[in-house]
Motif scaffolding. Structure first.
Motif, mmCIF file in Angstrom:
data_model
loop_
_atom_site.group_PDB
_atom_site.id
_atom_site.type_symbol
_atom_site.label_atom_id
_atom_site.label_comp_id
_atom_site.label_asym_id
_atom_site.label_seq_id
_atom_site.Cartn_x
_atom_site.Cartn_y
_atom_site.Cartn_z
ATOM 1 N N TYR A 278 -7.440 6.643 0.407
ATOM 2 C CA TYR A 278 -8.670 7.124 1.243
ATOM 3 C C TYR A 278 -9.785 7.928 0.630
ATOM 4 O O TYR A 278 -10.695 7.887 0.550
ATOM 5 N N ARG A 279 -9.096 8.999 -0.005
ATOM 6 C CA ARG A 279 -9.852 9.767 -1.040
ATOM 7 C C ARG A 279 -10.456 9.005 -2.064
ATOM 8 O O ARG A 279 -11.509 9.300 -2.418
ATOM 9 N N ILE A 280 -9.992 8.011 -2.715
ATOM 10 C CA ILE A 280 -10.554 7.291 -3.806
ATOM 11 C C ILE A 280 -11.673 6.420 -3.145
ATOM 12 O O ILE A 280 -12.822 6.564 -3.823
ATOM 13 N N VAL A 281 -11.405 5.892 -2.160
ATOM 14 C CA VAL A 281 -12.415 4.979 -1.503
ATOM 15 C C VAL A 281 -13.520 5.996 -1.078
ATOM 16 O O VAL A 281 -14.781 5.647 -1.155
ATOM 17 N N LYS A 282 -13.275 7.048 -0.622
ATOM 18 C CA LYS A 282 -14.308 7.955 -0.053
ATOM 19 C C LYS A 282 -15.198 8.496 -1.268
ATOM 20 O O LYS A 282 -16.487 8.884 -0.898
ATOM 21 N N ASP A 283 -14.345 8.828 -2.274
ATOM 22 C CA ASP A 283 -15.266 9.375 -3.455
ATOM 23 C C ASP A 283 -16.279 8.168 -3.787
ATOM 24 O O ASP A 283 -17.517 8.589 -4.398
ATOM 25 N N LYS A 284 -15.893 7.072 -3.786
ATOM 26 C CA LYS A 284 -16.894 5.840 -4.317
ATOM 27 C C LYS A 284 -17.916 5.707 -3.355
ATOM 28 O O LYS A 284 -18.965 5.148 -3.653
ATOM 29 N N ASP A 285 -17.854 5.771 -2.354
ATOM 30 C CA ASP A 285 -18.734 5.737 -1.047
ATOM 31 C C ASP A 285 -19.843 6.681 -1.327
ATOM 32 O O ASP A 285 -20.992 6.547 -0.904
ATOM 33 N N GLU A 286 -19.593 7.984 -1.807
ATOM 34 C CA GLU A 286 -20.544 9.207 -1.794
ATOM 35 C C GLU A 286 -21.263 9.081 -3.068
ATOM 36 O O GLU A 286 -22.474 9.448 -3.079
ATOM 37 N N LYS A 287 -20.805 8.296 -4.017
ATOM 38 C CA LYS A 287 -21.449 8.155 -5.146
ATOM 39 C C LYS A 287 -22.801 7.176 -5.278
ATOM 40 O O LYS A 287 -23.015 6.318 -4.655
ATOM 41 N N GLY B 181 10.586 6.701 3.436
ATOM 42 C CA GLY B 181 9.352 5.905 3.100
ATOM 43 C C GLY B 181 8.196 6.221 3.936
ATOM 44 O O GLY B 181 7.010 6.040 3.425
ATOM 45 N N LEU B 182 8.300 6.934 4.812
ATOM 46 C CA LEU B 182 6.968 7.178 6.006
ATOM 47 C C LEU B 182 6.310 8.222 5.232
ATOM 48 O O LEU B 182 5.014 7.887 5.251
ATOM 49 N N PRO B 183 6.818 9.392 4.659
ATOM 50 C CA PRO B 183 6.004 10.342 4.011
ATOM 51 C C PRO B 183 5.220 9.637 2.700
ATOM 52 O O PRO B 183 4.446 9.821 2.219
ATOM 53 N N LEU B 184 5.953 8.759 2.004
ATOM 54 C CA LEU B 184 5.457 8.063 0.992
ATOM 55 C C LEU B 184 4.144 7.116 1.169
ATOM 56 O O LEU B 184 3.212 7.100 0.558
ATOM 57 N N LEU B 185 4.338 6.420 2.253
ATOM 58 C CA LEU B 185 3.312 5.613 2.918
ATOM 59 C C LEU B 185 1.965 6.470 3.317
ATOM 60 O O LEU B 185 1.122 6.457 3.246
ATOM 61 N N ILE B 186 2.242 7.593 3.990
ATOM 62 C CA ILE B 186 1.333 8.535 4.269
ATOM 63 C C ILE B 186 0.839 9.267 3.205
ATOM 64 O O ILE B 186 -0.575 9.072 3.020
ATOM 65 N N TYR B 187 1.413 9.565 2.305
ATOM 66 C CA TYR B 187 0.553 9.965 0.972
ATOM 67 C C TYR B 187 0.027 8.923 0.148
ATOM 68 O O TYR B 187 -1.179 9.133 -0.355
ATOM 69 N N ALA B 188 0.479 7.839 0.199
ATOM 70 C CA ALA B 188 -0.425 6.755 -0.488
ATOM 71 C C ALA B 188 -1.578 6.483 0.402
ATOM 72 O O ALA B 188 -2.893 6.194 -0.227
#
Length: 64
Positions: free
Chosen positions: A55-64, A43-50
């Protein structure tokens, strides 16, 4: 900052390797903590991946 990330990544790898051995030990001895250690190990690696994915999705929206 780059040095801190490397140290944290190394600590995480060491922790995950330790969890593999703890899970194996619990499985061999028949410990009641086997399912908990298996959950943490998987579960820990899955939570880290999620977290990284979101974070990558939110970061891309903030840059646009």
């Amino acid at each position: 900052m780059k040095k801190i990330k490397r140290i944290l990544a190394l600590l995480l790898v060491i922790f995950l390797i330790a969890m593999v051995f703890v899970t194996l030990y619990c499985a061999v001895t028949g410990s009641p903590y086997f399912m908990a250690s298996l959950f943490v190990m998987l579960g820990l690696p899955l939570l880290i991946y999620a977290y990284m994915f979101i974070y990558r999705i939110v970061k891309d929206k903030d840059e646009k």
